[in-house]
Design an enzyme around this catalytic site. Structure first.
Site, mmCIF file in Angstrom:
data_model
loop_
_atom_site.group_PDB
_atom_site.id
_atom_site.type_symbol
_atom_site.label_atom_id
_atom_site.label_comp_id
_atom_site.label_asym_id
_atom_site.label_seq_id
_atom_site.Cartn_x
_atom_site.Cartn_y
_atom_site.Cartn_z
ATOM 1 N N THR A 48 -8.646 -57.431 18.389
ATOM 2 C CA THR A 48 -9.772 -58.539 17.867
ATOM 3 C C THR A 48 -10.110 -59.480 19.011
ATOM 4 O O THR A 48 -11.107 -59.766 19.098
ATOM 5 C CB THR A 48 -9.148 -59.438 16.771
ATOM 6 O OG1 THR A 48 -8.167 -60.252 17.067
ATOM 7 C CG2 THR A 48 -8.697 -58.575 15.433
ATOM 8 N N MET A 103 -14.482 -62.619 18.052
ATOM 9 C CA MET A 103 -14.618 -62.639 16.493
ATOM 10 C C MET A 103 -13.656 -61.871 15.926
ATOM 11 O O MET A 103 -14.176 -60.555 15.291
ATOM 12 C CB MET A 103 -16.061 -62.123 16.249
ATOM 13 C CG MET A 103 -17.184 -63.288 16.718
ATOM 14 S SD MET A 103 -17.080 -64.444 15.651
ATOM 15 C CE MET A 103 -18.553 -65.607 16.549
ATOM 16 N N HIS A 104 -12.548 -62.255 15.373
ATOM 17 C CA HIS A 104 -11.614 -61.622 15.084
ATOM 18 C C HIS A 104 -11.693 -61.110 13.380
ATOM 19 O O HIS A 104 -11.691 -59.973 13.037
ATOM 20 C CB HIS A 104 -10.352 -62.497 15.121
ATOM 21 C CG HIS A 104 -10.114 -63.275 16.203
ATOM 22 N ND1 HIS A 104 -9.045 -62.789 17.078
ATOM 23 C CD2 HIS A 104 -10.302 -64.620 16.568
ATOM 24 C CE1 HIS A 104 -8.944 -63.567 18.021
ATOM 25 N NE2 HIS A 104 -9.695 -64.798 17.613
ATOM 26 N N ASP A 105 -12.242 -62.185 12.741
ATOM 27 C CA ASP A 105 -12.522 -61.803 11.060
ATOM 28 C C ASP A 105 -13.800 -61.034 10.873
ATOM 29 O O ASP A 105 -13.393 -60.204 10.040
ATOM 30 C CB ASP A 105 -12.497 -63.208 10.543
ATOM 31 C CG ASP A 105 -11.462 -64.221 10.620
ATOM 32 O OD1 ASP A 105 -10.291 -63.629 11.042
ATOM 33 O OD2 ASP A 105 -11.365 -65.434 10.318
#
Length: 360
Positions: free
Chosen positions: A203, A270-272
């Protein structure tokens, strides 16, 4: 794009700037059937998470989605929040119009249980915050892992440094006890339904830059050109004509500023949203099976996610860990989808523009 079937989803979030873009991605995806959004404490307290979710849904014309409040504290340890990363309300510099709706009368754990019982084997669960709500639901309904079609988790760090302590990732570190409950509980599912884990290893390669935001604004037909720069005065507010772009830009700017002040560059991990994309289409990710457990007793390593890649523990694999992806393809999808959502939602924006025009 041909969407042959929908993906029924429960999204459990701690919104959060990157959770915000994850929600926009889901709302923007025709194949996503967003059944409910459940709220947990993490980036900010759970009640603020609920307000953020209700506000984003209303802004984007998806106000019919149930938003349920869940755990306000981890199951054992005191709550940590991270307003320095996500802003005082969790959405950076953005000031969203106040939502007109209230949260659901159901608790988040109740929502998880009721929905998977109603539609066994159909629903994908997406958790982009601490795993507290899901752990509570599993304790109340031990069959939940078998009733869920798939679980996608944003959390953990394996062959990679942590972002909260040297060895821990934020979502797991907030509530490691719940994370262990979930990984243990999901050890019973068939191999083709193992949880997919989107950890920092991949991520942190999902790097959003100002150019991505500019492309997104163009896709939405927003004016003037959205140009964010490290040279801007911190807290500069967007003047975008499109309300979704304006609020998203104000949120993401805070995230850019945070990463920049922490020597990572003027960008945002922008992990999510990446986990949201995986929940809808696992083929965007390359995974590798492993047995995952969570360290609870270590004086220096509590909350560390440990992967046994080689079967040294003699326990079957209980997770598919994402080991590779194509970030450019992820951003292509994000710009196309969220740009269309913003364009569609931008029509009746005069009242929203007037309500949020005053700088903070």
């Amino acid at each position: 794009m041909n969407h042959k079937q929908t993906v029924p989803l429960i999204a459990d979030v701690d919104t959060g700037i990157d959770d915000s873009l994850a929600l926009l991605y889901l709302m923007a995806s025709p194949e996503a059937e967003l059944l409910a959004i459940t709220c947990t404490a993490g980036n900010v307290p759970a009640r603020q998470v609920a307000i953020n979710n209700l506000a984003w849904l209303e802004l984007c014309g998806h106000a019919d989605v149930e938003v349920a409040l869940g755990a306000e504290v981890p199951i054992i340890q005191p709550l940590m929040t991270t307003e320095e990363t996500h802003g005082p309300q969790g959405i950076g510099h953005a000031v969203l119009p106040a939502p007109s709706r209230s949260v659901s009368p159901r608790h988040a754990a109740e929502v998880w249980i009721d929905l998977v019982r109603e539609r066994p084997g159909e629903i994908t669960g997406l958790v982009t915050g601490p795993l507290t709500n899901l752990a509570l639901a599993v304790k109340l309904e031990p069959e939940l892992p078998k009733l869920l079609k798939r679980l996608v988790i944003m959390g953990g760090a394996f062959n990679y440094a942590g972002n909260t302590t040297p060895t821990t990732e934020w979502n797991i570190a907030v509530d490691p006890d719940s994370a262990k409950i979930v990984f243990d509980a999901f050890s019973v599912v068939p191999t083709d339904r193992r949880p997919i884990v989107c950890a920092l290893d991949v991520t942190e390669r999902i790097e959003m830059f100002p150019a991505h935001l500019a492309e997104l604004a163009r896709a939405a037909g927003s004016e003037p050109v959205e140009q964010l720069s490290a040279d801007d005065v911190p807290g500069t507010r967007s003047t975008a004509s499109n309300p979704v772009i304006r609020h998203l830009s104000d949120a993401v700017r805070f995230y850019f500023e945070f990463h920049n002040t922490h020597d990572q560059g003027y960008l945002a991990h922008m992990h999510d949203p990446f986990a949201a994309a995986v929940a809808l289409d696992p083929t965007i990710a390359t995974t590798r099976a492993a047995t995952v457990d969570v360290e609870l007793a270590g004086t220096l390593t509590r909350g560390q996610t440990v992967a046994d890649w080689r079967g040294m523990w003699g326990r079957a694999a209980n997770a598919d860990i994402v080991v590779d992806t194509d970030p450019a393809e992820f951003f292509r999808r994000t710009i196309e989808r969220v740009g269309s959502l913003a364009r569609a939602a931008g029509g009746a924006s005069d009242a929203q523009i007037a309500q949020t025009a005053t700088p903070r």
